[in-house]
Enzyme design. Structure first.
Site, PDB file in Angstrom:
ATOM      1  N   ARG A   1      -3.719   5.035  61.390  1.00 31.57           N
ATOM      2  CA  ARG A   1      -4.625   5.006  60.230  1.00 31.57           C
ATOM      3  C   ARG A   1      -4.465   3.654  59.529  1.00 31.57           C
ATOM      4  NH1 ARG A   1      -7.335   8.260  62.153  1.00 31.57           N
ATOM      5  NH2 ARG A   1      -7.939  10.318  61.396  1.00 31.57           N
TER       6      ARG A   1
ATOM      7  N   HIS B   1     -12.528   2.180  65.666  1.00 30.31           N
ATOM      8  CA  HIS B   1     -12.035   3.568  65.624  1.00 30.31           C
ATOM      9  C   HIS B   1     -12.465   4.333  66.879  1.00 30.31           C
ATOM     10  CE1 HIS B   1     -10.575   6.897  62.708  1.00 30.31           C
ATOM     11  NE2 HIS B   1     -10.363   7.261  63.960  1.00 30.31           N
TER      12      HIS B   1
END
Ligand code: NDP
Length: 310
Positions: free
Chosen positions: A225, A273
């Site tokens: 993250r 991502h």
């Protein structure tokens, strides 16, 4: 008995998930009315993916569980209206995808695949990388994804040093935990992989102090993250050469803003991502199995500990 299952994902996901969920329900013996709309008080289960549509879970008073399609949970479990049990996605396809992304980028760094010395200088410069057995890879986070990635890297002969919150034993991986353990891993990690969840305790785990512990020129992979990294500290470390290169898949703000310095940085690779994606067929089987378990009074798989934050 028929259970009412609300699919609360993006509209574009419905045609992909509807057939795989129906097949998985049938295979698991779950009789379900699956729809994108219900009166909230009629819903037994919610299949959840962040879409912006479902922010208030208060009216879903009959809902026995919210079943997430994502591995990361920081957005949903900080929603104060989530009083129902929440399960996250642990899926064979998701795990395999992450292993491939991590192993691929570790090998890319290990073998210096981005280097193009011969073409630049037109000289026959021989650059022989060490064997994997002489290369240390640190893996921060030894959960569902990190442990399998660490084992895959160990299988390629890398010297793998892993770190988690609690003590662990994983074949082929030197496992560390706690503050001292983090320092031990960082001090050795020529390539560092971040596979931690985003929690209050993991935010900025890579900061000016911890980045200084890495061997000079270390490479960093972040498929975990964005907030795990203090971006200013990383940019400074890239500037001094303390960090040689970073491949970043996740960011504090996504999509990464067009004016962000990472885009243009010569020693940063940005990926959008995509390190690993939930695979609808295998993920649907996980959802169906959890509904079957819930209806049979068995414990749910992959239940998130809201207090712990992951
Ligand atoms: P898990 O919850 O299974 O594992 C988390 C790991 O982090 C555990 O080993 C845990 O330790 C460790 N950890 C948590 N807090 C701390 C802490 N304070 N100090 C040290 N270690 C800590 O998660 P997954 O492996 O399934 O996924 C990891 C993350 O990967 C997800 O949270 C998500 O953010 C990200 N992800 C990214 C994707 C992408 O495409 N980029 C796709 C899927 C996931 P312990 O074992 O002791 O509990």
């Amino acid at each position: 008995m028929t259970v009412n299952v609300l699919f609360a994902g993006r509209d574009a996901q419905w045609p992909i998930y509807e057939p795989t969920l129906r097949t998985a329900f049938a295979n698991a013996g779950v009789v379900a009315d699956l729809r994108m709309e219900f009166a909230p008080g009629e819903v037994d289960y919610i299949v959840y993916a962040p879409s912006g549509k479902l922010s208030d879970l208060t009216p879903y008073t009959r809902c026995k569980a919210v079943l997430g399609l994502w591995a990361g949970v920081e957005q949903i479990i900080t929603n104060p209206t989530l009083t129902q049990p929440y399960t996250r996605m642990v899926d064979q396809g998701l795990t395999e995808g992450m292993v491939e992304w991590v192993a691929g980028h570790v090998l890319r760094y290990h073998l210096d695949m981005d280097m193009d010395i011969c073409r630049t200088d037109r000289e026959w410069q021989v650059h022989i990388p060490p064997l994997a057995r002489n290369r240390t890879v640190g893996v921060l986070g030894l959960g569902e994804l990190g442990s399998v990635c660490a084992q895959a890297l160990a299988g390629l002969n890398f010297n793998v040093q892993g770190w988690s919150r609690s003590a662990k034993s994983i074949a082929g991986v030197a496992c560390h935990f706690g503050e001292v353990g983090l320092r031990d891993v960082l001090a050795q990690a020529e390539i560092l992989v971040l596979l931690l969840p985003k929690t209050a305790a993991t935010e900025n785990v890579l900061n000016a102090d911890t980045v200084a512990l890495l061997p000079k020129g270390s490479r960093i992979l972040n498929p975990g993250r964005g907030p795990l990294i203090d971006d200013e500290a990383l940019l400074t470390a890239l500037g001094t050469g303390q960090v040689g290169h970073a491949t970043l898949d996740v960011f504090r703000e996504e999509p990464l803003p067009r004016n962000h310095p990472y885009w243009a940085h010569p020693n940063v690779t940005v990926t959008p991502h995509i390190a690993s994606e939930t695979r609808p067929d295998t993920a649907s089987e996980v959802i169906a199995e959890n509904i079957r378990r819930s209806e049979a009074g068995e414990p749910l798989l992959h239940l998130v500990d809201k207090a712990r934050g992951y």
